[in-house]
Design a protein around this motif. Structure first.
Motif, mmCIF file in Angstrom:
data_model
loop_
_atom_site.group_PDB
_atom_site.id
_atom_site.type_symbol
_atom_site.label_atom_id
_atom_site.label_comp_id
_atom_site.label_asym_id
_atom_site.label_seq_id
_atom_site.Cartn_x
_atom_site.Cartn_y
_atom_site.Cartn_z
ATOM 1 N N GLU A 107 -13.999 15.740 -31.464
ATOM 2 C CA GLU A 107 -13.886 15.918 -30.015
ATOM 3 C C GLU A 107 -15.180 15.601 -29.276
ATOM 4 O OE1 GLU A 107 -13.254 19.844 -28.527
ATOM 5 O OE2 GLU A 107 -14.479 20.806 -30.068
ATOM 6 N N GLU A 108 -16.333 15.722 -29.949
ATOM 7 C CA GLU A 108 -17.615 15.450 -29.287
ATOM 8 C C GLU A 108 -17.859 13.963 -29.073
ATOM 9 O OE1 GLU A 108 -20.621 17.306 -31.617
ATOM 10 O OE2 GLU A 108 -20.103 19.347 -30.965
ATOM 11 N N ASP A 109 -17.012 13.108 -29.666
ATOM 12 C CA ASP A 109 -17.225 11.663 -29.588
ATOM 13 C C ASP A 109 -16.361 10.981 -28.541
ATOM 14 O OD1 ASP A 109 -18.917 12.178 -31.677
ATOM 15 O OD2 ASP A 109 -17.642 11.293 -33.216
ATOM 16 N N ILE A 110 -15.616 11.748 -27.757
ATOM 17 C CA ILE A 110 -14.737 11.149 -26.754
ATOM 18 C C ILE A 110 -14.933 11.819 -25.401
ATOM 19 C CG2 ILE A 110 -12.979 10.429 -28.407
ATOM 20 C CD1 ILE A 110 -11.317 12.864 -27.553
ATOM 21 N N SER A 111 -14.414 11.160 -24.392
ATOM 22 C CA SER A 111 -14.385 11.693 -23.031
ATOM 23 C C SER A 111 -13.056 11.283 -22.403
ATOM 24 C CB SER A 111 -15.541 11.112 -22.206
ATOM 25 O OG SER A 111 -15.341 11.287 -20.809
ATOM 26 N N LEU A 112 -12.652 11.982 -21.369
ATOM 27 C CA LEU A 112 -11.547 11.480 -20.556
ATOM 28 C C LEU A 112 -11.932 10.103 -20.056
ATOM 29 C CD1 LEU A 112 -10.645 14.654 -18.444
ATOM 30 C CD2 LEU A 112 -9.425 13.762 -20.438
ATOM 31 N N LYS A 113 -10.980 9.189 -20.046
ATOM 32 C CA LYS A 113 -11.300 7.830 -19.617
ATOM 33 C C LYS A 113 -11.411 7.764 -18.094
ATOM 34 C CE LYS A 113 -6.918 5.263 -19.008
ATOM 35 N NZ LYS A 113 -7.175 4.862 -17.617
ATOM 36 N N PRO A 114 -12.172 6.799 -17.576
ATOM 37 C CA PRO A 114 -12.248 6.638 -16.123
ATOM 38 C C PRO A 114 -10.859 6.447 -15.514
ATOM 39 C CG PRO A 114 -13.954 5.357 -17.204
ATOM 40 C CD PRO A 114 -13.049 5.851 -18.287
ATOM 41 N N ARG A 115 -10.573 7.192 -14.462
ATOM 42 C CA ARG A 115 -9.233 7.162 -13.862
ATOM 43 C C ARG A 115 -8.887 5.811 -13.254
ATOM 44 N NH1 ARG A 115 -11.316 12.025 -11.891
ATOM 45 N NH2 ARG A 115 -11.741 11.012 -9.892
ATOM 46 N N ASN A 116 -9.910 5.075 -12.826
ATOM 47 C CA ASN A 116 -9.654 3.820 -12.119
ATOM 48 C C ASN A 116 -9.620 2.597 -13.037
ATOM 49 O OD1 ASN A 116 -12.401 4.279 -12.580
ATOM 50 N ND2 ASN A 116 -13.057 3.041 -10.831
ATOM 51 N N LEU A 117 -9.618 2.825 -14.363
ATOM 52 C CA LEU A 117 -9.569 1.711 -15.300
ATOM 53 C C LEU A 117 -8.254 1.685 -16.065
ATOM 54 C CD1 LEU A 117 -13.113 1.597 -16.976
ATOM 55 C CD2 LEU A 117 -12.337 0.550 -14.828
ATOM 56 N N THR A 118 -7.830 0.480 -16.427
ATOM 57 C CA THR A 118 -6.718 0.335 -17.363
ATOM 58 C C THR A 118 -7.220 0.720 -18.755
ATOM 59 O OG1 THR A 118 -7.259 -1.954 -17.927
ATOM 60 C CG2 THR A 118 -5.830 -1.598 -16.003
ATOM 61 N N PHE A 119 -6.294 0.858 -19.691
ATOM 62 C CA PHE A 119 -6.715 1.150 -21.064
ATOM 63 C C PHE A 119 -7.569 0.016 -21.629
ATOM 64 C CE2 PHE A 119 -3.102 4.087 -20.798
ATOM 65 C CZ PHE A 119 -3.671 5.224 -21.350
ATOM 66 N N GLU A 120 -7.205 -1.226 -21.300
ATOM 67 C CA GLU A 120 -7.979 -2.364 -21.798
ATOM 68 C C GLU A 120 -9.394 -2.339 -21.228
ATOM 69 O OE1 GLU A 120 -3.856 -2.994 -22.507
ATOM 70 O OE2 GLU A 120 -4.852 -2.648 -20.574
ATOM 71 N N GLU A 121 -9.532 -2.063 -19.948
ATOM 72 C CA GLU A 121 -10.858 -1.994 -19.342
ATOM 73 C C GLU A 121 -11.676 -0.850 -19.928
ATOM 74 O OE1 GLU A 121 -9.903 -3.744 -14.870
ATOM 75 O OE2 GLU A 121 -9.507 -1.633 -15.325
ATOM 76 N N ALA A 122 -11.037 0.297 -20.110
ATOM 77 C CA ALA A 122 -11.742 1.461 -20.654
ATOM 78 C C ALA A 122 -12.214 1.208 -22.083
ATOM 79 C CB ALA A 122 -10.843 2.689 -20.610
ATOM 80 N N ALA A 123 -11.411 0.505 -22.861
ATOM 81 C CA ALA A 123 -11.781 0.229 -24.250
ATOM 82 C C ALA A 123 -12.999 -0.673 -24.356
ATOM 83 C CB ALA A 123 -10.603 -0.414 -24.980
ATOM 84 N N SER A 124 -13.315 -1.399 -23.294
ATOM 85 C CA SER A 124 -14.448 -2.328 -23.331
ATOM 86 C C SER A 124 -15.791 -1.636 -23.149
ATOM 87 C CB SER A 124 -14.284 -3.395 -22.237
ATOM 88 O OG SER A 124 -14.564 -2.855 -20.948
ATOM 89 N N ILE A 125 -15.772 -0.358 -22.801
ATOM 90 C CA ILE A 125 -16.993 0.309 -22.364
ATOM 91 C C ILE A 125 -17.773 1.089 -23.429
ATOM 92 C CG2 ILE A 125 -17.860 2.146 -20.831
ATOM 93 C CD1 ILE A 125 -17.234 -0.401 -19.333
#
Length: 341
Positions: A107-125
């Motif tokens: 659980e320490e290695d993740i965060s809620l993803k940015p709300r304004n991004l698609t899953f594809e965009e979020a995965a790029s970060i």
């Protein structure tokens, strides 16, 4: 679950689509259904066995180092996340494997993803974001008004780095080709050096910092642009003895690193600067900071191409060709499935 694996190290070893058991979770883990993943140079370095000195894995190995998806199950001691949460992250080095339909991750290695991004965009970060954030904040302590050279500004790391450096108030010089000029300019680069026509080491002087993503001769020449007490952070150069000690690799590996990095150490001493090799650490807390920057529209993802899951091997070849401007993303879950979930 479906997963992309390699059965041995090697440049020409194929990525194979296969069925693997869905991973079990520990008490502090979450099970995430992966919607998208992105590729990074570390992926083909692992595949080819070039990272074995620092990273050694058992075969068969599921590749992939960052992702976005939806939590489907949580461990008994997890309080920060619940099923249905949309998250993004970068697993720790012993638990990679994002080219798969599911991953178990601390659980320490993740965060809620940015709300304004698609899953594809979020995965790029996650990987490029964490690497750059740790370079600028933890090592360089980059300050407003300082001057930084960022190599390969139109690449996956560079496109994020330019934006973060500008957000921190730095003056940014970067190297790019004619094809990458408009992209790095749009991201805020103050000075753009065409590496095919110009020598950056002849044009720049008195810089506070260099962010090296290329290694080799580019790294060696970078010492010339720094002012005394300047710093270089590299993610592609040779690890040195300082890194060996900090990473607690043991005296033998640290001694080997001291020997192989002797040229870099000599340049470091001659120029009165400091050299740091960075091996990024996963951090959900830092991903949360990056999430806030993205939701405030202060940083945006830059994606070059998206590939379907079955074409992950082609995507890795494309990334290794050096042609990508921004990130290369793998769509794990189809758009139709996401819409109808």
């Amino acid at each position: 679950m479906k997963a992309m694996i390699i059965e041995k190290y090697g440049k020409n070893v194929p990525l194979l689509m296969t069925e693997r058991p869905t991973p079990d979770i520990g008490e502090y883990d979450v099970l995430v259904e992966i919607y998208a993943a992105s590729l990074n140079p570390i992926d083909f370095k692992i595949k080819e066995g070039k990272a074995k000195f620092l990273l050694s894995y058992k075969m068969p190995l599921i590749l992939g180092n960052d992702f976005s998806g939806v939590v489907v199950k949580v461990g008994s001691r997890v309080n920060a996340f619940k099923p249905g949460d949309e998250v993004y992250g970068r697993p720790r080095k012993g638990r990679i494997g994002t080219l798969a339909e599911y991953i178990a991750i601390h659980e320490e290695d993740i965060s809620l993803k940015p709300r304004n991004l698609t899953f594809e965009e979020a995965a790029s970060i996650p990987l490029v974001g964490l690497t750059t954030y740790q370079a600028f904040s933890d090592i360089l302590n980059l300050q407003k008004g300082q001057k930084i050279l960022i190599h390969a500004g139109s690449g996956g790391v560079g496109t994020f780095a330019i934006q973060l450096a500008k957000l921190m108030g730095a003056y940014v010089a970067t190297t790019a080709s004619d094809k990458g000029y408009n992209l790095v300019k749009s991201l805020g680069a103050d000075l753009i050096i065409n590496y095919k026509k110009q020598n950056f080491e002849e044009l720049l002087t008195g810089y506070d910092a260099v962010y090296d993503t290329l290694g080799g001769q580019v790294l060696e020449k970078s010492f010339q642009v720094l002012k005394p007490n300047g710093k270089i952070v590299s993610i592609s150069g040779l690890p040195n003895a300082r890194f060996g000690k900090e990473a607690k690799l043991g005296w033998m590996k640290t001694a080997i690193l001291s020997i192989v990095s002797h040229k870099i150490t000599a340049l470091e001493k001659k120029s009165g600067t400091s050299y740091h090799f960075l091996f990024m650490k996963p951090s959900g807390a830092q991903l949360k900071v990056i999430k806030e920057f993205i939701e405030e529209d202060r940083i945006k993802p830059v994606i070059d191409k998206e590939f379907n899951f079955k074409d992950a091997g082609l995507a890795l070849q494309y990334l290794e060709s050096g042609s990508a401007k921004g990130k290369v993303v793998i769509k794990i879950k189809s758009e139709w499935a996401v819409i109808n979930k």
